[in-house]
Design a protein around this motif. Sequence first.
Motif: not given
Length: 331
Positions: A82-87, A114-116
């Motif tokens: 979603k918007e705002g996710d660091p990846v 990959v999610p941060l």
Amino acid sequence: MEKDFRAVVVDNKDGNFTVETKRVVLEDLSSGEVVIKVHYSGVNYKDGLASTPDGKIVRSFPHIPGIDLAGIVVSSEDSRFKEGDPVIATSYEIGVSHSGGYSEYARVPAEWIVPLPAGLSLKEAMIIGTAGFTAALSIQRLQDNGVKKENGPVLVTGATGGVGSFGVAMLSKLGFDVVASSGKKEAADYLTSIGASSVIGRDEVYNGKVKALDKQLWAGAVDPVGGESLAAIISKITYGGSVAVSGLTGGGAVPTSVFPFILRGVNLLGIDSVYCPMEIRQKLWERIATDLKPEDLTSFIHKEVSLQQLPEELPTILKGGITGRIIVAVE
């Protein structure tokens, strides 16, 4: 997001090969479900090849290179993000046949992301990048095949490069006795500062001759070099030990024999970080953010450059003069 934005573009029109920072639009990017505002990228050997007309990496032009990127999601058609996710997005076809991280925005398939993990910043993730991930995968495979710190020292070749530097630091963090091999005598202090117990020259690994079986010296090895030196390493691995090989800067031919494998039970482990399954990839990034994370990641930065400066820096990685990592500050 902005209507147009900056990117490093490689092009080859009528034999005129260029690498320039240009303004592009979203439609210039490859397809994907997730749009990412890129904050950082890094420079890898593949990226250097993409910047030269003889690199044989880029399959179609114009092209945006950069096999690594880390940033913030600005839009997503996939429920996992979603918007705002660091990846983080590395490997697969990014920067090769898919537009890459040398751009203020990237559009990437969701299954490549990959999610941060907690414990890493976006910048730290790109200091590590594909090089650090490859080192971590090498170490994971060595451990999976029974290499333990109590078994004896572990060799790391090409130790001043990206994979080698992180191999040294991560093994040291785990408590291994690390022997770092490098052709750069002036880099000994750097290698001991990141965790090497001892530093040896290339000729102490391979002196031009390969024996079928040599003196047993190392319980394991992280080798991003390959070639004839890999054959020499295999002959010097202790009984039941393993070698994780991830590169071929030393050449593709490995003139070894069957004897180390059938008389000492040595394992040769192939390391592929490009298509590493996502389940393994996510678990490894969690390890990189925790037990494998070096104490001072800034010590691995050879240089930090902007997108505007990047075209001049890309070829340098092919010359072998870099100790550590070149980081690209995209934002």
